[in-house]
Design an enzyme around this catalytic site. Structure first.
Site, PDB file in Angstrom:
ATOM      1  N   HIS A 160      32.378  40.210  40.773  1.00 43.86           N
ATOM      2  CA  HIS A 160      33.183  40.715  39.655  1.00 43.86           C
ATOM      3  C   HIS A 160      34.180  41.784  40.117  1.00 43.86           C
ATOM      4  CE1 HIS A 160      31.366  38.976  35.973  1.00 43.86           C
ATOM      5  NE2 HIS A 160      30.234  38.952  36.673  1.00 43.86           N
ATOM      6  N   ASP A 167      32.102  36.400  33.141  1.00 43.74           N
ATOM      7  CA  ASP A 167      30.961  35.904  32.382  1.00 43.74           C
ATOM      8  C   ASP A 167      31.501  35.445  31.038  1.00 43.74           C
ATOM      9  OD1 ASP A 167      29.315  36.766  34.460  1.00 43.74           O
ATOM     10  OD2 ASP A 167      28.907  38.693  33.504  1.00 43.74           O
ATOM     11  N   GLU A 249      22.898  31.850  36.569  1.00 39.54           N
ATOM     12  CA  GLU A 249      23.428  32.364  35.304  1.00 39.54           C
ATOM     13  C   GLU A 249      24.392  31.339  34.718  1.00 39.54           C
ATOM     14  OE1 GLU A 249      23.354  37.098  36.655  1.00 39.54           O
ATOM     15  OE2 GLU A 249      25.268  36.034  36.502  1.00 39.54           O
ATOM     16  N   HIS A 252      28.204  32.633  34.375  1.00 33.42           N
ATOM     17  CA  HIS A 252      28.896  33.306  35.476  1.00 33.42           C
ATOM     18  C   HIS A 252      29.722  32.314  36.308  1.00 33.42           C
ATOM     19  CE1 HIS A 252      28.779  36.415  38.878  1.00 33.42           C
ATOM     20  NE2 HIS A 252      29.254  35.332  39.464  1.00 33.42           N
TER      21      HIS A 252
END
Length: 275
Positions: A160, A167, A249, A252
């Site tokens: 990130h 996300d 995830e 993500h």
């Protein structure tokens, strides 16, 4: 001998802050775990970054780390404004995803985008304070707090901070309303069925966002029916536009051909950071 080795490894991990690097877009688990935080870029502004909703106001935003509704339970260091900042390349690719999503009656909603290195440092510091578990019942009900980094649910450093990772989820278009989060409200596990967990207006993905549980793994076999189909839809839309999913995830994604693959930025999440 084995006992001595285990003790040494545990001590090294402690010194490193129990950190784990997220995989780079080149493929699953492409990056190796690291014990040291990277030296963040000294720039005070983010070169070539944009505010996503300026580029495409059709995309919805629910920037959780600028609010108390996250796994820490308070706004995170570095999130001065509830904005999604991304490299222009990532933002333009998301605009193509939005076009495709709208054609199917959906829209994108982002939860987090660029994350400054001081925010990651805040996560690491929080992980070392075992008494701070205000939102455990919602975000990591079945995982010990001291396992969150080791099990890969939180990354340090994180993709990130390079500016091309986000996300996100899908919502119906037009989206349903979403009740505001109130500090102190009863918490429900993110793994609970839709209708019981927090009333996010996302289409049903099988768990809530930032759910630190193996059921949030994108292809977890226990997630079937509509939630499985919805995860696959999001993955197809994102993959077609050049993004790669982090398989632990469902929310993500990173741009495969990101412009800053080795740069971790520290400028805050604020409009003034966009250069």
């Amino acid at each position: 001998m084995r006992t001595r080795v285990a003790v040494v490894l545990a001590f090294v991990a402690l010194l490193g802050g129990c950190s784990r690097a997220e995989p780079r877009p080149a493929g699953p688990n492409a990056s190796q775990p690291t014990l040291a935080s990277p030296t963040p870029s000294p720039v005070e502004r983010l070169p070539g970054f944009v505010v996503l909703t300026d580029l495409d106001p059709r995309i919805h935003a629910d920037i959780r780390y600028a609010t108390p509704h996250n796994f820490v339970g308070r706004p995170i260091t570095g999130y001065r404004e509830p904005l999604c900042l991304l490299t222009r390349q990532a933002a333009e690719a998301l605009r193509r995803v939005q076009d495709a999503a709208l054609a199917g009656g959906h829209s994108l909603k982002v939860y987090d985008c660029y994350r400054p290195q001081p925010a990651v440092d805040d996560f690491v510091a929080w992980s070392k304070r075992p008494g701070e578990q205000q939102t455990k019942a919602e975000f990591y009900p079945d995982v010990a707090k001291n396992r969150l980094f080791a099990d890969g649910y939180i990354g340090a450093p994180t993709a990130h901070s390079r500016g091309s990772t986000m996300d996100l989820t899908l919502v119906d278009e037009p989206p349903a309303g979403q009740p505001p989060y109130r500090v102190g409200q009863p918490l429900v596990a993110c793994t609970a069925p839709r209708g019981q967990r927090f009333a996010d207006n996302s289409i049903d993905m099988g768990t809530g966002f930032d759910c630190f549980d193996s059921r949030a793994h994108t292809a977890d076999a226990r997630v079937t029916g509509t939630p499985r189909d919805n995860r696959r839809l999001l993955q197809r839309l994102m993959t077609d536009a050049g993004f790669v999913n982090y398989d632990r995830e469902w929310w993500h994604y990173s741009l495969r051909d990101e412009p800053y693959p080795d740069t971790f930025f520290a400028a805050p999440v604020a409009r003034s950071s966009v250069g």
